[in-house]
Structure formats: structure tokens, C-alpha cells
Design a protein around this motif. Structure first.
Motif, PDB file in Angstrom:
ATOM      1  N   LEU A 405     -42.614 -36.211  15.956  1.00  0.00           N
ATOM      2  CA  LEU A 405     -43.286 -35.546  14.832  1.00  0.00           C
ATOM      3  C   LEU A 405     -44.183 -34.420  15.345  1.00  0.00           C
ATOM      4  CD1 LEU A 405     -44.157 -35.531  11.785  1.00  0.00           C
ATOM      5  CD2 LEU A 405     -45.982 -37.095  12.445  1.00  0.00           C
ATOM      6  N   ARG A 406     -44.996 -34.763  16.337  1.00  0.00           N
ATOM      7  CA  ARG A 406     -45.982 -33.783  16.815  1.00  0.00           C
ATOM      8  C   ARG A 406     -45.304 -32.669  17.604  1.00  0.00           C
ATOM      9  NH1 ARG A 406     -50.648 -38.355  17.911  1.00  0.00           N
ATOM     10  NH2 ARG A 406     -51.025 -38.706  15.687  1.00  0.00           N
ATOM     11  N   HIS A 407     -44.116 -32.962  18.137  1.00  0.00           N
ATOM     12  CA  HIS A 407     -43.362 -31.942  18.863  1.00  0.00           C
ATOM     13  C   HIS A 407     -42.949 -30.807  17.929  1.00  0.00           C
ATOM     14  CE1 HIS A 407     -41.021 -30.481  22.171  1.00  0.00           C
ATOM     15  NE2 HIS A 407     -40.011 -30.276  21.347  1.00  0.00           N
ATOM     16  N   LYS A 408     -42.803 -31.139  16.653  1.00  0.00           N
ATOM     17  CA  LYS A 408     -42.357 -30.148  15.671  1.00  0.00           C
ATOM     18  C   LYS A 408     -43.482 -29.216  15.254  1.00  0.00           C
ATOM     19  CE  LYS A 408     -39.139 -33.287  13.337  1.00  0.00           C
ATOM     20  NZ  LYS A 408     -37.968 -32.437  13.150  1.00  0.00           N
ATOM     21  N   ILE A 409     -44.718 -29.603  15.619  1.00  0.00           N
ATOM     22  CA  ILE A 409     -45.881 -28.939  15.021  1.00  0.00           C
ATOM     23  C   ILE A 409     -46.657 -28.097  16.020  1.00  0.00           C
ATOM     24  CG2 ILE A 409     -48.124 -29.410  13.921  1.00  0.00           C
ATOM     25  CD1 ILE A 409     -46.736 -31.948  12.733  1.00  0.00           C
ATOM     26  N   LEU A 427     -52.614 -21.776  27.818  1.00  0.00           N
ATOM     27  CA  LEU A 427     -51.475 -21.405  26.967  1.00  0.00           C
ATOM     28  C   LEU A 427     -50.299 -22.348  27.216  1.00  0.00           C
ATOM     29  CD1 LEU A 427     -51.521 -17.495  27.002  1.00  0.00           C
ATOM     30  CD2 LEU A 427     -52.600 -19.075  25.433  1.00  0.00           C
ATOM     31  N   ARG A 428     -50.118 -22.752  28.480  1.00  0.00           N
ATOM     32  CA  ARG A 428     -48.992 -23.659  28.809  1.00  0.00           C
ATOM     33  C   ARG A 428     -49.181 -25.051  28.223  1.00  0.00           C
ATOM     34  NH1 ARG A 428     -47.827 -21.206  33.878  1.00  0.00           N
ATOM     35  NH2 ARG A 428     -46.038 -19.858  33.468  1.00  0.00           N
ATOM     36  N   TYR A 429     -50.371 -25.322  27.742  1.00  0.00           N
ATOM     37  CA  TYR A 429     -50.621 -26.593  27.057  1.00  0.00           C
ATOM     38  C   TYR A 429     -49.662 -26.718  25.871  1.00  0.00           C
ATOM     39  CZ  TYR A 429     -54.040 -30.354  26.797  1.00  0.00           C
ATOM     40  OH  TYR A 429     -54.671 -31.556  26.869  1.00  0.00           O
ATOM     41  N   GLY A 430     -49.294 -25.541  25.318  1.00  0.00           N
ATOM     42  CA  GLY A 430     -48.341 -25.508  24.199  1.00  0.00           C
ATOM     43  C   GLY A 430     -46.970 -25.957  24.638  1.00  0.00           C
ATOM     44  N   ARG A 431     -46.518 -25.457  25.785  1.00  0.00           N
ATOM     45  CA  ARG A 431     -45.197 -25.853  26.329  1.00  0.00           C
ATOM     46  C   ARG A 431     -45.245 -25.638  27.829  1.00  0.00           C
ATOM     47  NH1 ARG A 431     -40.351 -22.675  26.412  1.00  0.00           N
ATOM     48  NH2 ARG A 431     -41.491 -21.184  25.137  1.00  0.00           N
ATOM     49  N   ALA A 436     -43.731 -16.661  32.213  1.00  0.00           N
ATOM     50  CA  ALA A 436     -44.769 -15.631  32.052  1.00  0.00           C
ATOM     51  C   ALA A 436     -44.491 -14.760  30.840  1.00  0.00           C
ATOM     52  CB  ALA A 436     -44.837 -14.797  33.313  1.00  0.00           C
ATOM     53  N   SER A 437     -43.196 -14.462  30.590  1.00  0.00           N
ATOM     54  CA  SER A 437     -42.916 -13.570  29.458  1.00  0.00           C
ATOM     55  C   SER A 437     -43.189 -14.285  28.117  1.00  0.00           C
ATOM     56  CB  SER A 437     -41.493 -13.025  29.573  1.00  0.00           C
ATOM     57  OG  SER A 437     -40.681 -13.452  28.544  1.00  0.00           O
ATOM     58  N   ASP A 438     -42.931 -15.618  28.055  1.00  0.00           N
ATOM     59  CA  ASP A 438     -43.256 -16.381  26.833  1.00  0.00           C
ATOM     60  C   ASP A 438     -44.764 -16.293  26.564  1.00  0.00           C
ATOM     61  OD1 ASP A 438     -40.651 -17.246  26.602  1.00  0.00           O
ATOM     62  OD2 ASP A 438     -41.006 -19.067  27.784  1.00  0.00           O
ATOM     63  N   LEU A 484     -48.248 -20.669  19.451  1.00  0.00           N
ATOM     64  CA  LEU A 484     -47.040 -19.837  19.433  1.00  0.00           C
ATOM     65  C   LEU A 484     -46.146 -20.123  20.637  1.00  0.00           C
ATOM     66  CD1 LEU A 484     -48.672 -16.484  18.304  1.00  0.00           C
ATOM     67  CD2 LEU A 484     -46.882 -17.699  17.084  1.00  0.00           C
ATOM     68  N   VAL A 485     -46.776 -20.402  21.783  1.00  0.00           N
ATOM     69  CA  VAL A 485     -46.014 -20.713  22.998  1.00  0.00           C
ATOM     70  C   VAL A 485     -45.117 -21.935  22.744  1.00  0.00           C
ATOM     71  CG1 VAL A 485     -46.276 -21.618  25.359  1.00  0.00           C
ATOM     72  CG2 VAL A 485     -47.646 -19.683  24.621  1.00  0.00           C
ATOM     73  N   ARG A 486     -45.587 -22.813  21.908  1.00  0.00           N
ATOM     74  CA  ARG A 486     -44.850 -24.047  21.623  1.00  0.00           C
ATOM     75  C   ARG A 486     -43.549 -23.775  20.869  1.00  0.00           C
ATOM     76  NH1 ARG A 486     -46.891 -29.023  22.073  1.00  0.00           N
ATOM     77  NH2 ARG A 486     -45.958 -30.716  20.885  1.00  0.00           N
TER      78      ARG A 486
END
Ligand SMILES: Nc1ncnc2c1ncn2[C@@H]1O[C@H](COP(=O)(O)OP(=O)(O)OP(=O)(O)O)[C@@H](O)[C@H]1O
Length: 575
Positions: A405-409, A427-431, A436-438, A484-486
Motif C-alpha cells: 500500500l505504502r509503496h504506491k504512495i 532524496l534517495r529515501y524516496g527510492r 543521479a538523473s532521477d 517525486l523520486v519515488r
């Protein structure tokens, strides 16, 4: 406390080694007076230097071995105790991580910190004591009594009088001290609470000139804790002298009656010396046991507090057979949802129904306390509904595994939270796998790249604890970039544009459009400017939906919305 010992299982061999070593040390301690007795009776009394030297040599060897066993057992027991403490802290930490907001609200952060640190240290200290004293004290007491009996049966009658007196003294002092020991942890909680509030709110305290008041508040909590400690120490200060008094009077009585027995020829000089030493060992083991009786209840109180955490069942957990995937992507639906916070009198939201789909922006607007954030909190299951259903991709959120569920959000909280480390790390906490370009793409959209590149070290610029070296708007933009990174299916923006100026707010929303074309965006906002272009606006008033529609529809049909709009824009701007 015994329940906590299951976490000491990995150390069972070390514990066995400690038991063995403590046993050897105690045996050595018990054997020394017998050797001393031999030196006196067979060596000194008979003037036999050979016996004195050989028995003295044996004493040195026994004392050396005993000392070695003592050092090793101290080392190993400390190793067991700190290892046990580490496992317990990890266990508590991971359990607290599984808590829903409800349990976190219930306990409070200050006590959770004290329990994970100070309380566990108390238990750890007692484990060291228990490993050493709880084993050696009974061995020494029983061994001492048996050996004393073997030296002179009649003289042991002195103990029949001395022991109950010693037990009474210890019991009396312990009964006065124990209730205070139990209070200490609660008082440490209070000091932590005030300190935490003071440190996190230091700017507000200074701005409102409340430094003196806060100092006073801290001083009160600190004084209360100190007073408690002083009272305990005052009581405990009586403990050692009283016990020493009983022990010394006992030694005197033994010497007195012993001399009478020596005079009558029923006892030897060596036996009396050994007997005196055994009596000291027996009394000392009583003192050790009494220390345990004082320390264990204190650790017991700490153990209860730690167990309260470990026993608290997270209100929100994975269902037994969770849904992990679905065909739909990014659909959110509220069906007659009602929710109230624990202890609150009125529901925060009642009968809320609306739906949002991919490629759409759904904005939630309303006055403060209208329940906007509460709606967002129910989607990632920070809290569960009381009645009604929240569906994500057509499935009740309670049926999803929490991770799926939380992966979708992609959630952007009202108050941005950043962690100490570099901008890149945050920022990488998101994914984690983002390249670097992401990261730079996300920062670009979140209108963060300009200020990031201005930092000398760019993306590796270090963020201090709590992000205090960034402005409110910068923190907010990084927090948006992290979501957004996520690249999630559903974006939840909880009043996330409030710290941005109008121009940046508008630029950000324009940049977001292509990214969110396939995602569902639900945003909470206070500004009409932020919601005006939304595909759907949900107007909240006192926890209820006052209207749903586009800006134009609501202007025409929803008085609450019209009132909000009029309070922010002029008639000309609306037209
Ligand atoms: N953790 C909590 N415990 C108890 N009550 C809470 C909690 N959080 C919010 N509330 C109450 O629930 C109601 C709705 O709060 P919510 O945060 O959803 O409002 P909001 O519309 O987002 O307000 P704002 O725009 O000021 O952020 C308020 O009356 C608030 O006092």
C-alpha cells in the motif's frame, strides 16, 4: 523481568561459562580460610616452617586461580549484559517502528526514548549483578555454613541470633527505599519530556522571552528527580553502616565465645580464625543477596515499562492474507468514512465520500481543523477508519499489505521532515535505486535544483539534524522532490506548497502536470490559487464534506467555498 530473558538466548554458552567461573571463584574463596587454619594449627603452633611455606604456596595458587576466575567472569558477564541490552534495544526499536500513530500518541515520544535507553540500561546493570552475585551469594552462604559447621558446630549458634537481626535491618531499609526506586524512571521521563520540548521549541521560547519560565519548568522536574535521588541515598547511607555494625558485633561474639571454647580445649586457634572468616563470608553473601533484593525490583520496574512497549500490539498491521497487487493503478475512494482520534469527543471527519483517479488532481480545501490532513492520513493507514471504507485501487486499504500500500504512495507531510545526511541521501529515501538523473529531474520539478546547485557541494551538501540549515521553503521543496523520486501511483500533498511563494507554487504545479498525468494527486491546500485548476475540489467544513466539484461549479453552488474564495480573492479576480 524473567520474560525478557528470552532475548538472552544467544548468550546461553557464555552464561554457562560465567556460572562455572563464579563457582570456581567461590570455591577458591571458601577454601582459603581452611588453608589458613592449617597454617596456624599445623605450621605456626608447631613451629613447622615447611608446612607454613607449602600451605602458603597452596594459598597463593588458590588465590591466583580464584582471582583469574573473578576477572574472567567479570569480563564475560559484562559481555553478556551489554549484548543482552543491545538485543533488547533493537527489539524495542523495531517494535516501536511497527507502532501506528495511535500507539505513538498514547505513549508519547519522551517516555519511548527513556524506556529504550535508561530503562534498558537499568536492566543491563542488574543482569551483570545477577550473573555475578546471584550465583556466588548462595554458593558462598551454603558453602560457608557447611564449612563453619565442620569447624565448630556449637559456635554456629551465633548465626541463629545474628542472621535474623541482619535480615530485619536490611528488610527495614529496603522497605523505605524501594518505593522511591520505582519512582525514579517516571521522574526521568518528566525531565526528558521538558528537555525535549525545550530543545525543539528553543526559537519560540526565545522569541516569546519564556527562557526563564522554561528554565523554571526544567528546574522543577530536575529538582524533583534530584530530591528523589537524595532521599534514596539518605536511606541507603544507613544500609552499609548498619550492616557493618551487625557484622562486626557478630565477629566480636564469635571471638568471645571462640576464646571460651579454646580455653576449654574444645576448639583450635586455626579453627577459630577460619570460622571467623567463614562467618564474614556468610554475612557478606547475605549483603550481596540483599543488594539484589534492592536492585532487582528497580530493574523490575524498568522491565515492566519495557514490556509495556513490547506487549503493545500495533493497532495497524498487515492482514492475515494481504493483497499484494491489483490490476488498477492509482484509484482512491472514500465511502462514508468516519474517524475520530483516540480520546477525542467529536469525530475529526464524518461520512466523507469522494473518489479520485489517475491523471486527476483532487484538492481538499477548508478552514483549519476541518479534517483535511485526517483524510490524507487514512490513505497510507497512519490511522484506520472507525466506519466506512477507504479503497485504493478498488481494494479496502485494510486488505493491502502495508508495504504494498505504502509503496504506491508518495507522501509529502504538512511539516517537512528531513534527516541528517546529504541532500542526495534524503532524496534517495524516496527510492534507493534512483540514479543521479532521477534525483536531478525530481529536484527540477520540485523547483529545488536552483538552490541545490548554489550549494558548494551541490547534491552532497550536508543537511543538519532536522534540516535546520535550510529555509522552510527549501525543506518543503526537498520533501516534494523526495516523493517525486519515488514515482508513485498516488501523490499525497498535505498543504505542501504553503511555504512557497505564489510564483514558485504556480511553477511547481505546472512542472508537476506531465509527471502526474498517470498518477493520482490528492492535495490539501489553504490557498484558492493552489486548488483553482484542480479537476475536483472537496470542500471540508467541521469534518463534513460541504461540496465537491470544480472551481466554477463550487462557486455557483457551494456557499462555504464561495466564502473561502471571497476571503482570498476580489470579485474582479474571481470573474
Ligand atoms: N493526533 C490527534 N489527536 C487528537 N486529535 C487530533 C489529532 N490530530 C488532529 N486532531 C483533531 O482532528 C481535527 C481535524 O484535524 P486535521 O489535522 O485533519 O485538520 P486540518 O483540516 O488538516 O487542519 P489544518 O489546516 O490546520 O492542518 C482537529 O479538530 C484536530 O484538533
Amino acid at each position: 523481568m524473567i520474560r525478557l530473558f528470552k532475548y538472552a538466548k544467544p548468550f546461553k554458552f557464555l552464561v554457562a561459562a560465567v556460572v562455572l567461573l563464579v563457582f570456581l571463584q567461590t570455591m577458591a574463596d571458601l577454601y582459603l580460610p581452611t588453608l589458613m587454619s592449617d597454617i596456624i594449627d599445623k605450621g605456626v603452633m608447631r613451629g613447622d616452617t615447611g608446612v607454613i611455606l607449602s600451605t602458603g604456596g597452596s594459598m597463593l595458587v588458590v588465590a591466583g586461580l580464584g582471582g583469574l576466575a573473578a576477572v574472567l567472569s567479570s569480563f564475560l558477564s559484562a559481555k553478556v549484559a551489554v549484548g543482552f541490552g543491545r538485543i533488547l534495544r533493537n527489539e524495542v526499536f523495531s517494535h516501536v517502528s511497527s507502532f501506528s500513530e495511535k500507539e505513538i500518541d498514547q505513549f508519547g515520544t519522551a517516555t519511548l526514548i527513556t524506556r529504550s535507553t535508561n530503562d534498558i540500561t537499568q536492566i543491563q546493570n542488574v543482569v551483570i549483578m545477577m550473573l555475578r552475585m546471584m550465583i556466588s551469594a548462595p554458593f558462598m552462604a551454603i558453602g560457608g555454613i557447611m564449612l563453619a559447621l565442620s569447624k565448630d558446630r556449637a559456635l554456629t549458634l551465633v548465626f541463629v541470633v545474628a542472621m535474623p537481626i541482619l535480615a530485619l535491618v536490611i528488610g527495614f531499609i529496603a522497605s523505605k527505599g524501594l518505593p522511591r526506586f520505582r519512582k525514579i524512571q517516571v521522574k526521568i521521563d518528566r525531565v526528558n519530556l521538558v528537555l525535549r520540548e525545550k530543545l525543539t521549541g528553543i526559537r519560540v521560547i526565545r522569541a516569546f522571552n519564556q527562557t526563564r519560565y522554561e528554565r523554571q519548568r526544567f528546574d522543577e522536574a530536575n529538582r524533583d528527580l534530584t530530591d528523589n535521588y537524595i532521599k534514596i541515598n539518605r536511606i541507603m547511607a544507613f544500609m552499609m553502616p548498619s550492616m557493618m555494625l551487625v557484622m562486626n558485633v557478630t565477629a566480636l561474639a564469635i571471638l568471645w565465645f571462640g576464646m571460651i571454647r579454646i580455653d576449654s580445649g574444645s576448639m583450635g586457634m586455626g579453627a577459630l580464625v577460619a570460622f571467623t572468616q567463614y562467618s564474614m563470608q556468610i554475612m557478606f553473601s547475605m549483603v550481596m543477596l540483599s543488594m539484589m533484593f534492592i536492585m532487582v525490583p528497580r530493574a523490575q520496574a524498568a522491565a515492566v515499562r519495557v514490556l509495556e512497549i513490547l506487549d503493545a500490539q500495533p493497532d495497524i498491521k498487515d492482514p492475515q492474507s494481504p493483497v499484494k497487487t491489483s490490476l488498477n493503478r492509482g484509484y482512491v475512494e472514500f465511502r462514508n468514512v468516519t474517524f475520530h482520534y483516540a480520546g477525542a469527543e467529536a469525530p475529526a471527519i464524518s461520512n466523507v465520500s469522494f473518489s479520485a483517479g489517475p491523471g486527476e488532481v483532487t484538492a481538499i480545501i477548508g478552514s483549519t481543523g476541518a479534517g483535511k490532513s485526517t483524510i490524507l492520513n487514512l490513505i497510507p493507514r497512519f490511522y484506520d477508519t472507525i466506519s466506512g471504507e477507504v479503497l485504493v485501487d478498488g481494494v479496502d486499504v485494510r486488505k493491502w499489505s502495508l508495504e504494498s500500500l505504502r509503496h504506491k504512495i508518495g507522501y509529502v507531510p504538512q511539516k517537512p521532515v528531513l534527516f541528517s545526511g546529504s541532500i542526495e541521501d534524503n532524496l534517495r529515501y524516496g527510492r534507493e535505486s534512483a540514479n543521479a538523473s532521477d534525483l536531478s529531474k525530481a529536484a527540477e520539478i520540485a523547483q529545488a535544483s536552483d538552490f541545490i546547485t548554489e550549494f558548494e557541494r551541490g547534491y552532497v551538501h550536508q543537511i543538519s539534524q532536522g534540516g535546520t540549515n535550510l529555509s522552510g521553503g527549501q525543506k518543503q521543496r526537498l520533501s516534494i522532490a523526495r516523493a517525486l523520486v519515488r514515482n508513485p501511483e498516488i501523490y499525497l500533498f498535505d498543504d505542501s506548497f504553503s511555504a512557497l511563494d505564489f510564483k514558485t507554487d504556480s511553477k511547481l504545479r505546472t512542472a508537476l502536470k506531465p509527471v502526474t498525468r498517470e498518477a493520482t494527486v490528492i492535495l490539501v491546500a489553504q490557498r484558492v490559487g493552489t486548488v483553482i485548476d484542480a479537476d475536483r475540489i472537496v470542500v471540508m467544513e467541521e469534518g463534513k464534506v460541504a461540496g465537491i466539484g470544480t472551481h466554477q461549479e463550487l462557486l455557483a453552488n457551494c456557499p462555504v467555498y464561495r466564502e473561502i474564495v471571497l476571503s482570498q480573492l476580489s470579485e474582479e479576480e474571481i470573474a
